[in-house]
Design a protein around this motif. Structure first.
Motif, PDB file in Angstrom:
ATOM      1  N   HIS A  94       0.644  -1.196  -0.400  1.00 36.75           N
ATOM      2  CA  HIS A  94       0.294   0.187  -0.167  1.00 36.75           C
ATOM      3  C   HIS A  94       0.714   1.179  -0.474  1.00 36.75           C
ATOM      4  O   HIS A  94       0.480   2.202  -0.926  1.00 36.75           O
ATOM      5  N   LEU A  96      -4.821   8.286   3.901  1.00 39.40           N
ATOM      6  CA  LEU A  96      -4.285   7.773   2.391  1.00 39.40           C
ATOM      7  C   LEU A  96      -5.955   6.880   2.258  1.00 39.40           C
ATOM      8  O   LEU A  96      -6.645   6.992   2.840  1.00 39.40           O
ATOM      9  N   ASN A 139       1.241   4.271  -3.042  1.00 32.46           N
ATOM     10  CA  ASN A 139       0.878   5.591  -3.367  1.00 32.46           C
ATOM     11  C   ASN A 139       2.256   6.300  -3.141  1.00 32.46           C
ATOM     12  O   ASN A 139       2.335   7.636  -2.454  1.00 32.46           O
TER      13      ASN A 139
END
Length: 324
Positions: free
Chosen positions: A211, A266, A215
Motif C-alpha cells: 500500500h 491515504l 501511494n
C-alpha cells in the motif's frame, strides 16, 4: 409492563442501527433492505411508546430512552447469540480432535474465550489451539495440520477451503502519546521518529509495504519486527511510529496510555479477518465458531477501541473483504 410481542429481528435491527448510527450500515450487516430495518425500528418505538433514535442528526444519535434500551438489550442479545452458537458447537461432542490456528492478535482475548467454550464441548477430545502466521495458515489447512484457522485473508483461497468472514478493520497509524503532529507528518518524514516495519515475510508486512508503494511513499528501512507487542513497546518508549490495525492496538493494552492511534491519511486500506475451514470439516460448526469469535471481537475488543477513538466508528464492519 408486559414484554412487547415482537420478533427478535426487531431488537437486532435497533441494536445495529444504534451501534452504527445508520440504517444503511445496519441493513448491510444484517443482509436486509434499508426499508425493512427502518420498519423494525419503528415497530419497536411504537410498541414501547417512546422515541429511541434522534433522526435529525447524521449519524443517528440515541435519545435518553434509546441509550437505556441499548444498555439492557445488548447484554441480552449477547447471551442469546452465545447460547445459540454454543449449542451449535455442541456438534463437536463426537469429535476426537480439533486443531485450530489463530493469529497472535487474538491471543490475549479471543483465544482464551474460545478455549473455554470448546474445552467444555469436547471433554474427551484432543483440542489444540496454536498461534499461526496468516500467510502460513492456508498451507497448514491443506496439509491437514489445522482444521480451522482464524487469520487475515490471503489473496487466493484454495477450492478445498471454505471462508467465513469475521471482521474488516482499517489500517491506522500508531505514535507516542506525546507526538504533536499528524499522520501526514509521519508519512512525509517531517519527524525524527523512525518507521517501525513488520517483517515483510509476514502477510501484514506485505500488505503495508504494497500500500505504501501504491501511494509512492518511500520510508527508510531501519527497523522491522515480527510482532505487534514489540512494535508497541518501542512506540510507547517514544522511539518510533508504525502502521497496524485497531485489533493489534487493542491487544497491546499495557502500552495504551503511552501510545495513540491516528487516521491513516491515504486511500481506504483494510484487513479482513476470516475463519477458514477445510471442506471436510462440519460447516455448521465452522459457522458457529466464526459467529462466536465475531461476537467476542466486537464486544470485548472493538467496542472499547471505538469508544476511545470515535473516529473509527463506521470503519470497522462485519462482512466480506473489500479492496484496499
Amino acid at each position: 409492563m408486559p414484554l412487547p410481542r415482537l420478533p427478535l429481528q426487531v431488537f437486532e435491527a435497533f441494536e445495529h442501527v444504534a451501534r452504527l448510527g445508520s440504517m444503511q450500515g445496519a441493513a448491510r450487516e444484517m443482509g436486509m433492505s434499508i426499508s425493512s430495518v427502518s420498519h423494525h425500528v419503528a415497530r419497536l418505538e411504537e410498541a414501547l411508546g417512546v422515541t429511541l433514535l434522534d433522526r435529525s442528526s447524521r449519524p443517528f444519535s440515541l435519545t435518553r430512552e434509546g441509550r437505556e434500551m441499548l444498555h439492557h438489550l445488548t447484554a441480552g442479545l449477547q447471551h442469546l447469540r452465545r447460547a445459540t452458537n454454543e449449542t451449535a458447537i455442541g456438534g463437536l461432542l463426537g469429535t476426537r480432535s480439533l486443531h485450530i490456528g489463530i493469529v497472535e492478535d487474538f491471543e490475549s482475548n479471543v483465544a482464551p474465550e474460545l478455549a473455554v467454550v470448546l474445552a467444555g464441548r469436547m471433554p474427551n477430545a484432543k483440542l489444540s489451539i496454536r498461534n499461526v502466521l496468516s500467510h502460513e495458515a492456508p498451507d497448514l489447512l491443506r496439509r491437514g495440520k489445522l482444521d480451522i484457522s482464524i487469520a487475515s485473508e490471503v489473496d487466493a483461497v484454495s477450492p478445498n477451503l471454505t471462508v467465513f468472514p469475521i471482521l474488516r478493520e482499517p489500517y491506522v497509524l500508531v505514535a507516542p502519546s506525546d507526538f504533536a503532529g499528524d499522520g501526514a507528518d509521519l508519512l512525509k518524514g517531517r519527524t525524527t521518529l523512525p518507521f517501525l516495519r513488520f517483517n515483510p515475510d509476514h502477510q501484514i508486512g506485505r500488505q503495508i509495504e504494497a500500500h505504501l508503494a501504491r501511494n509512492r511513499i518511500v520510508l527508510p528501512e531501519r527497523v522491522s519486527f515480527d510482532s505487534v507487542q514489540s512494535i508497541m513497546a518501542v512506540v510507547a518508549n517514544g522511539d518510533g511510529w508504525s502502521i497496524l490495525t485497531p485489533v493489534g492496538f487493542a491487544r497491546a493494552q499495557r502500552f495504551a496510555e503511552r501510545t495513540k492511534m491516528l487516521p491513516l491519511p491515504l486511500a481506504t486500506f483494510s484487513r479482513q479477518i476470516s475463519l477458514t475451514a477445510r471442506n471436510d470439516f462440519d460447516m455448521q460448526t465452522a459457522r458457529a465458531v466464526a459467529d462466536l469469535v465475531q461476537q467476542n471481537v466486537m464486544s470485548s475488543v472493538m467496542r472499547n477501541v471505538v469508544s476511545a477513538y470515535p473516529w473509527l466508528d463506521g470503519t470497522v464492519s462485519i462482512g466480506p473483504s473489500q479492496s484496499a
